[in-house]
Motif scaffolding. Sequence first.
Motif, short mmCIF file in Angstrom:
data_model
loop_
_atom_site.label_atom_id
_atom_site.label_comp_id
_atom_site.label_asym_id
_atom_site.label_seq_id
_atom_site.Cartn_x
_atom_site.Cartn_y
_atom_site.Cartn_z
N GLN A 26 8.84 -6.60 1.54
CA GLN A 26 9.00 -5.14 1.55
C GLN A 26 9.03 -4.58 0.13
N GLU A 27 9.64 -5.31 -0.80
CA GLU A 27 9.67 -4.88 -2.20
C GLU A 27 8.28 -4.96 -2.83
N VAL A 28 7.49 -5.93 -2.42
CA VAL A 28 6.10 -6.00 -2.88
C VAL A 28 5.34 -4.75 -2.45
N LEU A 29 5.49 -4.38 -1.19
CA LEU A 29 4.80 -3.19 -0.67
C LEU A 29 5.28 -1.92 -1.38
N ARG A 30 6.56 -1.85 -1.67
CA ARG A 30 7.08 -0.68 -2.39
C ARG A 30 6.49 -0.63 -3.80
N HIS A 31 6.41 -1.77 -4.45
CA HIS A 31 5.80 -1.85 -5.79
C HIS A 31 4.36 -1.36 -5.75
N LEU A 32 3.60 -1.79 -4.77
CA LEU A 32 2.19 -1.38 -4.66
C LEU A 32 2.09 0.12 -4.39
N ARG A 33 2.95 0.62 -3.52
CA ARG A 33 2.92 2.04 -3.20
C ARG A 33 3.28 2.88 -4.43
N GLU A 34 4.27 2.46 -5.18
CA GLU A 34 4.76 3.26 -6.31
C GLU A 34 3.91 3.11 -7.56
N THR A 35 2.91 2.23 -7.54
CA THR A 35 1.94 2.16 -8.62
C THR A 35 0.57 2.67 -8.16
N GLY A 36 0.49 3.19 -6.94
CA GLY A 36 -0.75 3.76 -6.44
C GLY A 36 -1.78 2.74 -6.02
N VAL A 37 -1.41 1.46 -5.96
CA VAL A 37 -2.38 0.40 -5.72
C VAL A 37 -2.73 0.27 -4.23
N ASN A 38 -1.94 0.88 -3.36
CA ASN A 38 -2.24 0.81 -1.93
C ASN A 38 -3.25 1.89 -1.56
N SER A 39 -4.41 1.87 -2.23
CA SER A 39 -5.37 2.97 -2.10
C SER A 39 -6.65 2.55 -1.39
N LEU A 40 -6.53 1.54 -0.52
CA LEU A 40 -7.74 1.03 0.14
C LEU A 40 -7.73 1.26 1.65
N SER A 41 -6.65 1.74 2.20
CA SER A 41 -6.60 1.94 3.65
C SER A 41 -5.79 3.18 3.99
N ARG A 42 -6.32 3.98 4.89
CA ARG A 42 -5.61 5.17 5.36
C ARG A 42 -4.76 4.89 6.60
N SER A 43 -4.93 3.72 7.21
CA SER A 43 -4.29 3.43 8.49
C SER A 43 -2.84 2.99 8.29
#
Length: 249
Positions: free
Chosen positions: A193-210
Motif C-alpha cells: 500500500q505504501e508503494v502505491l501511495r509513493h507512485l500516486r504521490e509522484t504522479g507515476v500511476n499515469s498509465l491506467s484510468r481504471s
Amino acid sequence: MPQHVDKDLLRQQFQRAAVSYEKQAVVQQQAAERLLELLIQQPQRVLEIGCGSGLLTRRLLAKFNSIEELVLNDLVPDFASRLGLVSPALRFLPGDIETLPLPGSFDLIISSSALHWLHDLNSLLDKLAAHLAPGGWLAFSLYGPENLHEIRELTGIGLKYRSHAELEEALRRRFRLLHSSRQIETLHFSSPQEVLRHLRETGVNSLSRSPWSRAKLEQFCAEYRRRFSADGGVTLTYDSLYFLAQNAD
C-alpha cells in the motif's frame, strides 16, 4: 503489456501530485543532482524539458551564474506558478515538448526523469539537435527497462522503456556521446500500500484510468508481499539512465 502514454491522464496525475511530489521523489532528486555533476561548461541559454516542481530548475540556477535565459517546459501548464522562483532569466513554455515549436537555439538542453514519457523519442532528438547551438550540450536522465518491474510483473501495466544500448545508438547517430551510465536503485517500503501511495504521490500511476476493486487491491498486495518482500517490507526498483551528448557541428 507496455502501455501507450495517455498525455491527458499524465497531465492530470502530475497536477494532482504537485503538492506531494518533492517529499516522495527521492530518486528523482538524486537524478537531478547526478545529472548536474556531469556539466562543467557555463551555459547562457538553457532549455529544461519537464521542469515539474523545479527539482532541477533550482539546482541549475544555483550552479550556473552564467544563465541569461532559462526556458522551462512542462506538460502541466500551472507548474510555472508553483515553482516559487523569481528570476529575470526565467521564461515558461508550457505544453507537449513533442509538438511545441522551440524558440531559437540553446547552449544546453537538459531534462531529468521525464523523457521516458514521450511517444517518439527519436523525433524529439532530431528536433533538439536542430535547436542545439554548435558545441552545445544535451544532458538528460530517464528510466530503463528494469524500472518499476515489480508493478509490471504483477499488473502487466508499464511503459515500454528503451534499453541503454538503444539510447546510446540513437544519440551517437546525432551527437557526440560524452557520457553514458546506468544506476539501479532499490527502495524499501513497509507495505505494498505504501508503494502505491509513493507512485500516486509522484504522479507515476499515469498509465491506467481504471480504479481497482477491493478484491483486486487485496490480491495485488498479497502477491506483492509473496514475491518482493525484503527486510520486513517490500521493494521497488528504479532503473536510472544518464546521458551527456554534444552537438559536434
